[in-house]
Enzyme design. Structure first.
Site, PDB file in Angstrom:
ATOM      1  N   LYS A 180     -10.079   3.252 -19.462  1.00 15.76           N
ATOM      2  CA  LYS A 180     -10.517   3.668 -20.799  1.00 15.76           C
ATOM      3  C   LYS A 180      -9.311   3.653 -21.759  1.00 15.76           C
ATOM      4  O   LYS A 180      -8.719   2.613 -21.962  1.00 15.76           O
ATOM      5  CB  LYS A 180     -11.186   5.030 -20.695  1.00 15.76           C
ATOM      6  CG  LYS A 180     -12.200   5.136 -19.535  1.00 15.76           C
ATOM      7  CD  LYS A 180     -13.405   4.247 -19.683  1.00 15.76           C
ATOM      8  CE  LYS A 180     -14.267   4.205 -18.435  1.00 15.76           C
ATOM      9  NZ  LYS A 180     -14.683   5.484 -17.911  1.00 15.76           N
ATOM     10  N   ARG A 199       0.822  -1.225   0.000  1.00 13.83           N
ATOM     11  CA  ARG A 199       0.000   0.000   0.000  1.00 13.83           C
ATOM     12  C   ARG A 199       0.850   1.267   0.000  1.00 13.83           C
ATOM     13  O   ARG A 199       0.357   2.354  -0.273  1.00 13.83           O
ATOM     14  CB  ARG A 199      -0.996  -0.006   1.164  1.00 13.83           C
ATOM     15  CG  ARG A 199      -2.276  -0.753   0.814  1.00 13.83           C
ATOM     16  CD  ARG A 199      -3.413  -0.502   1.782  1.00 13.83           C
ATOM     17  NE  ARG A 199      -3.214  -1.187   3.050  1.00 13.83           N
ATOM     18  CZ  ARG A 199      -3.039  -0.566   4.201  1.00 13.83           C
ATOM     19  NH1 ARG A 199      -3.010   0.747   4.274  1.00 13.83           N
ATOM     20  NH2 ARG A 199      -2.864  -1.262   5.304  1.00 13.83           N
ATOM     21  N   TYR A 203     -18.763  13.006 -15.769  1.00 13.01           N
ATOM     22  CA  TYR A 203     -18.924  11.583 -15.506  1.00 13.01           C
ATOM     23  C   TYR A 203     -19.847  11.433 -14.286  1.00 13.01           C
ATOM     24  O   TYR A 203     -19.544  11.956 -13.212  1.00 13.01           O
ATOM     25  CB  TYR A 203     -17.564  10.935 -15.242  1.00 13.01           C
ATOM     26  CG  TYR A 203     -17.703   9.488 -14.899  1.00 13.01           C
ATOM     27  CD1 TYR A 203     -18.068   8.564 -15.862  1.00 13.01           C
ATOM     28  CD2 TYR A 203     -17.501   9.050 -13.606  1.00 13.01           C
ATOM     29  CE1 TYR A 203     -18.229   7.232 -15.542  1.00 13.01           C
ATOM     30  CE2 TYR A 203     -17.656   7.705 -13.274  1.00 13.01           C
ATOM     31  CZ  TYR A 203     -18.022   6.813 -14.250  1.00 13.01           C
ATOM     32  OH  TYR A 203     -18.188   5.499 -13.918  1.00 13.01           O
ATOM     33  N   ASP A 247     -10.389  16.221 -15.230  1.00 15.83           N
ATOM     34  CA  ASP A 247     -10.586  14.834 -15.657  1.00 15.83           C
ATOM     35  C   ASP A 247     -10.367  14.812 -17.163  1.00 15.83           C
ATOM     36  O   ASP A 247     -11.195  15.299 -17.935  1.00 15.83           O
ATOM     37  CB  ASP A 247     -12.000  14.360 -15.280  1.00 15.83           C
ATOM     38  CG  ASP A 247     -12.228  12.885 -15.613  1.00 15.83           C
ATOM     39  OD1 ASP A 247     -11.520  12.352 -16.500  1.00 15.83           O
ATOM     40  OD2 ASP A 247     -13.120  12.273 -15.002  1.00 15.83           O
TER      41      ASP A 247
HETATM   42  C1  LIG Z   1     -15.111   5.927 -16.623  1.00 16.16           C
HETATM   43  C2  LIG Z   1     -14.826   7.311 -16.174  1.00 16.16           C
HETATM   44  C3  LIG Z   1     -14.505   7.592 -14.838  1.00 16.16           C
HETATM   45  C4  LIG Z   1     -14.490   6.516 -13.778  1.00 16.16           C
HETATM   46  O1  LIG Z   1     -13.501   5.585 -14.045  1.00 16.16           O
HETATM   47  P1  LIG Z   1     -13.542   4.033 -13.539  1.00 16.16           P
HETATM   48  O2  LIG Z   1     -12.242   3.521 -14.008  1.00 16.16           O
HETATM   49  O3  LIG Z   1     -14.736   3.411 -14.183  1.00 16.16           O
HETATM   50  O4  LIG Z   1     -13.676   4.068 -12.061  1.00 16.16           O
HETATM   51  C5  LIG Z   1     -14.205   8.899 -14.508  1.00 16.16           C
HETATM   52  N1  LIG Z   1     -14.228   9.888 -15.422  1.00 16.16           N
HETATM   53  C6  LIG Z   1     -14.537   9.653 -16.718  1.00 16.16           C
HETATM   54  C7  LIG Z   1     -14.554  10.793 -17.686  1.00 16.16           C
HETATM   55  C8  LIG Z   1     -14.845   8.360 -17.137  1.00 16.16           C
HETATM   56  O5  LIG Z   1     -15.167   8.135 -18.418  1.00 16.16           O
END
Ligand SMILES: *Cc1c(COP(=O)(O)O)cnc(C)c1O
Length: 385
Positions: A203, A53, A105, A178
């Protein structure tokens, strides 16, 4: 080795910074599975670490690649994108004020509503991309974090990162971006003034729909960054070693995947812009999109591989088109090599403002002409055109 600072980021990504094991010469690293480390001969922790961790060897190389791709001082991997995003909010104190967009999101918005507010954060949601509203909402000395997502899911609303950074900094706040959809291929928010960048590595960074992971990249290794690190440790928000290894492997092809998918997305947006079955297309690469001018300034090499089709008709028509697709898969998520189509209104929680006729497309790396032909036949089969 050539100086890394002169290499294109595509080269850094493909070579994963060129790390080769000195003892064996292996050009691909092993999967570092150890959860605990033996102390050194002075009974000191090795590199300040003693337990997984703390951030293990499994994360060192992928984190270094991410810091290099985003031009940050440091990077941290997380167990999920949402863990990365929310870790930045968890490093704040009760009573701190934060600003977030009304188009983002949905999971992060839900966290702010259900957990952040419960823990004493004051949250104001402002219209996405609206700098005037952001300026009116900041409270100098009270606002600690301004959060944006650009392009923002699922309308692909664009926010001017440099202008948002100015607004945040004038109020004494940090700017968090983000950048999951833009990826380091199209945008580097830190170069535009952002203090922290978040990615759902699930992603595009991994790109193969087989890893759940997230990442933060910090412009500076400061006290805020160390507080986030502490939260990651205390909450155990780290991915597994296999995930970290797969992510490192996925990032090697980031640039070719994203460039190909973005070029297809643009071709699809242009092809269907005047289609009788489509009411409008939401894509920052189209001149008619509200965020096109800002996107042209802060995105390079394309406008991303996400777009939304607002079809003529309602929810049933949209779902009929999605079901008629043969190449596009009817699935949620984004950023994989395979193209996906999703009726977002069905997937989002009650009260969503997403239009009922909106189909969200995540463009993959299939041949562009096949994707266009699939959508053509789906629109024809669904009888909306
Ligand atoms: C999918 C997504 C998240 C969350 O990510 P996870 O890996 O599913 O927890 C946050 N922001 C955006 C823009 C996303 O597409």
């Amino acid at each position: 080795m050539t100086d890394r600072t002169t290499q294109h980021k595509a080269t850094l990504a493909a070579r994963a910074l060129g790390e080769v094991d000195a003892a064996t010469g292996e050009i691909i690293p092993p999967i570092h599975m150890a959860t605990t480390l033996q102390r050194d001969e002075n009974y000191e922790k090795r590199g300040g670490r003693q337990y997984i961790r703390d951030g293990g060897h499994a994360f060192t190389q992928p984190e270094a690649v991410l810091a290099a791709l985003e031009g940050g001082a440091d990077a941290m991997l997380f167990s999920a994108g949402i863990a990365a995003c929310t870790a930045a909010f968890q490093a704040l104190a009760p009573g701190d004020h934060v600003i977030a967009p009304d188009v983002m999101y949905h999971g992060v918005a839900r966290w702010l509503e259900e957990v952040g507010k419960h823990w004493g954060l004051e949250v104001d949601f402002v219209p996405a991309g609206d700098l005037g509203a952001m300026k009116a909402a900041v409270r100098p000395g009270r606002t600690r974090l301004v959060w944006i997502e650009t392009p923002a899911n699922p309308t692909w609303t664009v926010t001017d990162i440099a202008a948002a950074a100015d607004i945040a900094h004038e109020a004494g706040a940090r700017l968090g971006v983000d950048s999951t959809v833009a990826t380091p291929v199209h945008t580097n928010p830190i170069a535009l003034g952002a203090d922290i960048v978040a990615h759902s590595a699930t992603k595009y960074l991994n790109g193969h729909s087989d890893v759940l992971a997230g990442a933060l990249i910090g412009a500076r290794d400061d006290e805020f960054w160390q507080r986030i690190r502490r939260h990651r440790y205390l909450n155990g928000m780290l991915p597994g070693a296999v995930e970290a290894w797969l992510l490192l492997r996925g990032m090697r092809t980031l640039f070719v995947r994203v460039r190909q998918a973005s070029a297809s997305a643009r071709a699809i947006a242009e092809h269907f812009a005047a289609h009788p079955g489509i009411e409008r297309i939401l894509y920052p690469g189209l001149a008619g999109h509200s965020g096109h001018a800002v996107a042209a300034r802060q995105m390079r090499d394309g406008y991303g591989a996400m777009l939304s089709l607002c079809v003529r008709g309602g929810a049933e028509d949209a779902i009929r088109i999605a079901k008629a697709c043969r190449i596009f898969l009817t699935a949620t998520s984004l950023g994989g090599v395979e193209s996906l189509i999703e009726h977002r209104h069905t997937s989002e929680p009650p009260g969503t403002t997403t239009p009922e006729n909106l189909l969200r497309l995540s463009i993959g790396i299939e041949e562009t002409a096949d994707l266009i032909a699939d959508l053509e036949q789906a629109l024809a089969a669904a009888g909306t055109s």
